[in-house]
Scaffold this active site. Structure first.
Site, PDB file in Angstrom:
ATOM      1  N   LEU A 151       3.990   3.173  -1.954  1.00 56.38           N
ATOM      2  CA  LEU A 151       4.552   2.027  -1.239  1.00 56.38           C
ATOM      3  C   LEU A 151       3.676   0.793  -1.387  1.00 56.38           C
ATOM      4  O   LEU A 151       4.127  -0.335  -1.265  1.00 56.38           O
ATOM      5  CB  LEU A 151       4.688   2.352   0.249  1.00 56.38           C
ATOM      6  CG  LEU A 151       5.690   3.451   0.617  1.00 56.38           C
ATOM      7  CD1 LEU A 151       5.553   3.818   2.077  1.00 56.38           C
ATOM      8  CD2 LEU A 151       7.108   2.987   0.333  1.00 56.38           C
ATOM      9  N   GLY A 152       2.405   1.031  -1.593  1.00 55.33           N
ATOM     10  CA  GLY A 152       1.495  -0.112  -1.689  1.00 55.33           C
ATOM     11  C   GLY A 152       0.082   0.362  -1.406  1.00 55.33           C
ATOM     12  O   GLY A 152      -0.173   1.567  -1.333  1.00 55.33           O
ATOM     13  N   GLY A 196      -2.920  -0.021   1.302  1.00 47.95           N
ATOM     14  CA  GLY A 196      -3.245  -0.519   2.641  1.00 47.95           C
ATOM     15  C   GLY A 196      -4.735  -0.681   2.795  1.00 47.95           C
ATOM     16  O   GLY A 196      -5.473  -0.640   1.825  1.00 47.95           O
ATOM     17  N   PHE A 208      -7.492   0.884   3.398  1.00 47.39           N
ATOM     18  CA  PHE A 208      -8.517   1.523   2.591  1.00 47.39           C
ATOM     19  C   PHE A 208      -7.971   2.645   1.717  1.00 47.39           C
ATOM     20  O   PHE A 208      -8.583   3.691   1.566  1.00 47.39           O
ATOM     21  CB  PHE A 208      -9.678   2.025   3.441  1.00 47.39           C
ATOM     22  CG  PHE A 208      -9.257   2.630   4.743  1.00 47.39           C
ATOM     23  CD1 PHE A 208      -8.944   3.963   4.839  1.00 47.39           C
ATOM     24  CD2 PHE A 208      -9.184   1.838   5.881  1.00 47.39           C
ATOM     25  CE1 PHE A 208      -8.584   4.508   6.047  1.00 47.39           C
ATOM     26  CE2 PHE A 208      -8.816   2.391   7.093  1.00 47.39           C
ATOM     27  CZ  PHE A 208      -8.514   3.730   7.176  1.00 47.39           C
ATOM     28  N   VAL A 258      -0.721   3.949  -0.084  1.00 45.78           N
ATOM     29  CA  VAL A 258       0.216   4.528   0.873  1.00 45.78           C
ATOM     30  C   VAL A 258       1.423   5.058   0.107  1.00 45.78           C
ATOM     31  O   VAL A 258       1.952   4.379  -0.773  1.00 45.78           O
ATOM     32  CB  VAL A 258       0.666   3.456   1.891  1.00 45.78           C
ATOM     33  CG1 VAL A 258       1.565   4.063   2.935  1.00 45.78           C
ATOM     34  CG2 VAL A 258      -0.538   2.801   2.539  1.00 45.78           C
ATOM     35  N   LYS A 277      -0.970   7.629   4.205  1.00 49.68           N
ATOM     36  CA  LYS A 277      -2.040   6.762   3.680  1.00 49.68           C
ATOM     37  C   LYS A 277      -3.193   7.654   3.254  1.00 49.68           C
ATOM     38  O   LYS A 277      -3.757   8.396   4.049  1.00 49.68           O
ATOM     39  CB  LYS A 277      -2.490   5.766   4.743  1.00 49.68           C
ATOM     40  CG  LYS A 277      -3.567   4.837   4.238  1.00 49.68           C
ATOM     41  CD  LYS A 277      -3.535   3.497   4.931  1.00 49.68           C
ATOM     42  CE  LYS A 277      -4.223   3.525   6.276  1.00 49.68           C
ATOM     43  NZ  LYS A 277      -4.245   2.226   6.922  1.00 49.68           N
ATOM     44  N   ASP A 291      -7.977  -7.260  12.310  1.00 44.30           N
ATOM     45  CA  ASP A 291      -7.540  -7.516  10.938  1.00 44.30           C
ATOM     46  C   ASP A 291      -6.049  -7.809  10.916  1.00 44.30           C
ATOM     47  O   ASP A 291      -5.305  -7.277  10.104  1.00 44.30           O
ATOM     48  CB  ASP A 291      -7.901  -6.338  10.031  1.00 44.30           C
ATOM     49  CG  ASP A 291      -7.896  -6.751   8.555  1.00 44.30           C
ATOM     50  OD1 ASP A 291      -7.880  -7.966   8.278  1.00 44.30           O
ATOM     51  OD2 ASP A 291      -7.891  -5.869   7.687  1.00 44.30           O
TER      52      ASP A 291
END
Ligand SMILES: *[C@@H]1O[C@H](CO)[C@@H](O)[C@H](O)[C@H]1NC(C)=O
Ligand SMILES: *[C@@H]1O[C@H](CO)[C@@H](O)[C@H](O)[C@H]1NC(C)=O
Ligand SMILES: *[C@@H]1O[C@H](CO)[C@@H](O)[C@H](O)[C@H]1NC(C)=O
Ligand SMILES: *[C@@H]1O[C@H](CO)[C@@H](O)[C@H](O)[C@H]1NC(C)=O
Ligand SMILES: *[C@@H]1O[C@H](CO)[C@@H](O)[C@H](O)[C@H]1NC(C)=O
Ligand SMILES: *[C@@H]1O[C@H](CO)[C@@H](O)[C@H](O)[C@H]1NC(C)=O
Ligand SMILES: *[C@@H]1O[C@H](CO)[C@@H](O)[C@H](O)[C@H]1NC(C)=O
Ligand SMILES: *[C@@H]1O[C@H](CO)[C@@H](O)[C@H](O)[C@H]1NC(C)=O
Ligand SMILES: *[C@@H]1O[C@H](CO)[C@@H](O)[C@H](O)[C@H]1NC(C)=O
Ligand SMILES: *[C@@H]1O[C@H](CO)[C@@H](O)[C@H](O)[C@H]1NC(C)=O
Ligand SMILES: *[C@@H]1O[C@H](CO)[C@@H](O)[C@H](O)[C@H]1NC(C)=O
Length: 834
Positions: free
Chosen positions: A522-523, A525, A527, A530, A544, A641
């Site tokens: 999915l991408g 994240g 650290f 995911v 993740k 964050d």
């Protein structure tokens, strides 16, 4: 002349003219006039200069690519070279020293160290530090150790009492005259240390005691404003040094003692502007001792000066003529001296203390390191007849005063509590009530569990037998009991937490994600990457996976599990469980089909799908999620964050805050400090956090403000587009708002389909959230009210602190420590070398 010598002379002359900038000075290559020494990234430059065509030449360091530049250091302050002198050189002498020779080969200035080296070289660092190093690149001398009138970031000002070396700032004599002026700024070696500026040898301004995060006497830098200042004292080494950080050279700013005697913090923001000044030109009370000994200066009062309670002007005549420097005298002598005399102390009333809130504590405190609490501090002071006042500041400890109390200022907020000793009769409290008050103070202290030594109890019992001692003891008892209870409940909570989360086995996750198949990714994240997955029962998850090479992971992994498992809110992403098997550490979340907000907001096609209505709902959702984190959850959490890529969207485009790896628990209005490590994302970090590592719930509010402006405009705060006319989105938004063109900030993809008043309200609120001073930012409950239109918005002030300009070349990521890379923004960790 032999031909070859002549040739080499010509050659070297040729070289000297050719290289107008050099990167080091060595024995074989001196610095001549018309040449400059530059730092590796060309931030600073060293060379000869003539201030205002004064007919005198100096060697100095200045900012290279800034106009108007500013000289920050001068070598030969008191020994200028004549204007006509064309052949002065800065060279490495035979003794390894860096020397400035005039045309007649006289030494005008020298580093004057004894270490001999034939291979010395002088270099200029990007921090503006001229360093003389030996053949093995060990530093032998640096200009940072011999400040002129300017303190640059990472430079130290202070004192070493063991060596007797003072690193003070000494002002220029005049605007255009670098020779030594009469004003000096420095740090005292007392505990707690203070920053001073002096006019000759008399104090002109005093910062007040350093309380380990701020100066007590600077009301504008109170707990809620949070600067990058630091004052480090080492009693063992006898050193006290003040410095400030600049987030890795990412902004241009300095502290200077001006030729008029003001200590100023000056920042580059399309021009030099004074960000802070002491003594403040508008506050006469800032000037040391304005109201004399035992006088209190109150800038908000029309008369400015008053005497401490129990004191009267030394000379009524002078005082009412407006000359208050004589100060005040005690109205009624203290009883202390006489209590040891033959007169029994029972007949003589003891001294009392008058409490004064929000004070800049007087100068010349004595610090009692052995005294642990306020009660003990008070009784110490009461026992010692020369003690005139005391104050107990949690972060410092017990301070007592035995000399004239001078330079006291009354603040409206900020400051500390000062207790001034008075004769009991003067305190104006009858004896009986005094006993009751002291007793109730005692019981309050017991209730708060501040600790009470056992031997005290029988004494109290004897003394106050008639005064409900059993009840007192009982309250001690319950205090202990309830503490036990709390501990037990904490333990219970821990067990419950563990059972709430599902512990997945690795196989089921491998199965669900098809062995972390790239097509399920999915991408990336906080650290790690995911992945989307489907568990056996058909439940969709997002897994993740902590990258094994991320180094930091485990602490953030645990942190996320601990925090988020206890938080449940529809605007926070849900954690289902986790998996730790061998090297693998995986967090399992609910799956959100619409990915993250940045996939829409910053995509030229997708952003049109976000109508104003949707955007407004997203803003409201994030605000509610944050409010829950800050106020309403069982824990109170600072996210640290918050950014567009950490806002996930469910199928109905409801926002969910994710990524709690950096989040921290806090209590009350607590302000946390972590100067060791600054983690977060550029463009979203509040100034106090980026500069000083100081964070509070208001740091999240700042990030939320940036987020709001980004959601409204579909522009990134740190986009390079702004580097022309505007530094970043914040300054752009501010300008539009000032010019009454707020709606121009709006993403043009939304066309006209929005409510102008709602948009304007959001922009104004966004600007309010990014105020420089944490205290000026609303908290999240106020934000939620303002968003819904139930509360009026105060007028925002101009956010000046735009150090985020640094996205071009000045901020870099330090890979050897902790670096978090996320989808499209870079999260930076900064480690300060202290
Ligand atoms: C000085 O600079 C030259 C090139 O400009 C470089 O070759 C030399 O190594 C440098 N010397 C030192 C000591 O840094
Ligand atoms: C430095 O420059 C000035 C003017 O540009 C020139 O007159 C002078 O001769 C130069 N000096 C040296 C040593 O090159
Ligand atoms: C030089 O100094 C004089 C007097 O101090 C002042 O009038 C003049 O403006 C200054 N010139 C420059 C270029 O700063
Ligand atoms: C150099 O240092 C010596 C002692 O270390 C001192 O006596 C002398 O005055 C210094 N010279 C200069 C020019 O500072
Ligand atoms: C340094 O220079 C001195 C005299 O100039 C010489 O005696 C000595 O040998 C040199 N040392 C080195 C390491 O070159
Ligand atoms: C500094 O002290 C001198 C002499 O005591 C005085 O004339 C001058 O006004 C003082 N300057 C400031 C800025 O206080
Ligand atoms: C102010 O009063 C003090 C004594 O109280 C005196 O010494 C001083 O000269 C006075 N200053 C002026 C300017 O009158
Ligand atoms: C304390 O004693 C001194 C002399 O011993 C006397 O002058 C003074 O008045 C006494 N003060 C009080 C408050 O009794
Ligand atoms: C009383 O206080 C003074 C000043 O702080 C100190 O010098 C003295 O030692 C103290 N006396 C006692 C008995 O502690
Ligand atoms: C902190 O300082 C700011 C700015 O001067 C002020 O508005 C605010 O009230 C202060 N806050 C506290 C808690 O003293
Ligand atoms: C600071 O800048 C220097 C020089 O570019 C770079 O090497 C270093 O990694 C940077 N440090 C951080 C923490 O960004």
């Amino acid at each position: 002349m032999p031909v070859h010598l002549c040739f080499s002379l010509v050659l070297s002359l040729f070289q000297a003219i050719q290289c107008s900038t050099i990167f080091n000075i060595t024995a074989s290559r001196p610095l001549v006039q018309n040449q400059t020494l530059v730092s590796p990234r060309q931030i600073f430059e060293l060379g000869f200069f003539r201030p205002n065509e004064s007919g005198k030449q100096y060697v100095g360091i200045w900012y290279k690519n800034i106009n108007p530049s500013r000289v920050v250091w001068v070598a030969n302050r008191d020994k200028p070279i004549g204007d006509a002198d064309q052949s002065a050189t800065l060279l490495i002498g035979g003794d390894g020293n860096l020397k400035l020779l005039d045309g007649q080969q006289n030494t005008v200035w020298s580093t004057n160290i004894t270490a001999k080296s034939n291979y010395s070289a002088a270099l200029l660092s990007d921090y503006g530090n001229l360093v003389l190093q030996d053949g093995s690149a060990d530093e032998m001398w640096q200009s940072f150790d011999e400040p002129a009138d300017t303190l640059l970031p990472n430079m130290k000002m202070g004192v070493n009492v063991k060596t007797g070396k003072r690193q003070n700032l000494i002002s220029w004599k005049g605007e255009d005259d670098p020779s030594f002026g009469r004003f000096v700024a420095g740090v005292t070696s007392e505990t707690p240390p203070q920053v001073f500026s002096w006019n000759g040898s008399s104090p002109r301004w005093r910062s007040g005691q350093w309380d380990k995060s701020k100066f007590i006497g600077i009301s504008t830098i109170n707990t809620t404003y949070l600067s990058g200042y630091n004052l480090q004292q080492s009693i063992d080494q006898g050193t006290s040094y003040f410095s400030f950080s600049d987030y890795n050279n990412s902004f241009f700013g300095y502290l200077i003692i001006s030729s008029e005697g003001s200590l100023k913090f000056v920042l580059w923001n399309d021009g030099w502007s004074t960000y802070w000044e002491a003594p403040a030109p508008t506050n006469q009370c800032d000037v040391y001792g304005t109201c004399g000994p035992f006088g209190v200066c109150d800038p908000s009062s029309s008369t400015m000066c008053r005497c401490l309670k129990g004191f009267k002007p030394r000379s009524d005549e002078e005082w009412y003529r407006g000359n208050r420097t004589g100060g005040c005298l005690r109205d009624m002598e203290l009883n202390c001296q006489n209590s040891t005399s033959a007169v029994a102390s029972t007949t003589v009333e003891k001294d009392m203390f008058a409490r004064m809130n929000s004070m800049k504590l007087p100068d010349s405190a004595d610090y009692l390191s052995s005294v642990a609490d306020k009660e003990e501090c008070q009784s110490w002071c009461l026992r010692n007849c020369s003690c005139l006042a005391f104050s107990f500041v949690d972060t410092i400890g017990c301070m007592v005063w035995s000399r004239d109390l001078i330079d006291i200022q009354q603040f409206s907020t900020a400051g500390e509590v000062l207790f001034v000793r008075l004769a009991a009769a003067d305190a104006g409290i009858p004896m009986k009530t005094k006993l009751v008050i002291s007793l109730s103070t005692i019981s309050v202290i017991i209730l708060f569990g501040v600790g009470i030594s056992v031997w005290c109890l029988p004494r109290w019992r004897g003394k106050f037998r008639k005064m409900k001692i059993p009840r007192l003891l009982k309250s001690v008892d319950t205090a202990y009991k309830s503490e036990e209870l709390v501990a037990a409940r904490k333990e219970q909570m821990k067990q419950e937490d563990a059972s709430e989360l599902v512990v997945y086995d690795l196989d089921s996750i491998l199965l669900a994600t098809d062995n972390f198949n790239a097509k399920n990714k999915l991408g990336t994240g906080g650290f790690g990457p995911v992945y989307k997955g489907k568990l056996n029962g058909g439940k969709e998850i997002a897994a993740k996976r902590l990258s094994s090479n991320s180094g930091q992971g485990i602490a953030e992994f645990k942190n996320e599990i601990l925090l988020i498992s206890k938080l449940q809110h529809r605007n926070l992403v849900r954690l289902f469980g986790y998996c730790t098997e061998g090297e693998e550490k995986i967090l399992v979340y609910e799956y959100l089909p619409n990915k993250s907000l940045d996939a829409f907001l910053f995509d030229s096609k997708e952003k049109a799908k976000l109508s104003w209505g949707t955007r407004f709902r997203i803003i409201q959702g994030i605000a509610r999620g944050l409010l829950y984190l800050h106020r309403d959850s069982c824990l109170r959490v600072i996210h640290r964050d918050l950014k567009v890529s950490n806002i996930l969207l469910d199928e109905k485009m409801n926002p969910k805050i994710s990524d709690f790896g950096l989040a921290r628990m806090f209590e009350g209005t607590q302000v946390l400090v972590n100067t060791h490590k600054v983690v977060g994302t550029l463009g979203y970090m509040s100034p106090e956090y980026a500069m000083g590592g100081i964070f509070s719930e208001k740091s999240d509010v700042y990030s939320f403000g940036v987020l709001m402006l980004e959601i409204i405009s579909s522009k990134k705060n740190t986009s390079p587009d702004y580097l022309g006319q505007h530094l970043n989105l914040l300054t752009y938004a501010w300008q539009l708002w000032c010019e009454g063109r707020g709606l121009d900030l709006m993403d043009e993809a939304i066309a006209d389909a929005f409510s102008p008043s709602e948009v304007i309200r959001c922009i104004e609120l966004g600007l309010l959230c990014v105020q420089d001073y944490a205290a000026d930012r609303p908290n999240m409950s106020a934000v939620v009210l303002m968003l819904s239109g139930q509360s009026d918005l105060p007028q925002p002030k101009q956010p000046t602190f735009t150090f985020q300009r640094s996205t071009t070349h000045k901020v870099q990521i330090q890979p050897k420590e902790e670096t978090f890379l996320s989808r499209n923004t870079i999260t930076v960790t900064m480690v300060e070398g202290r």
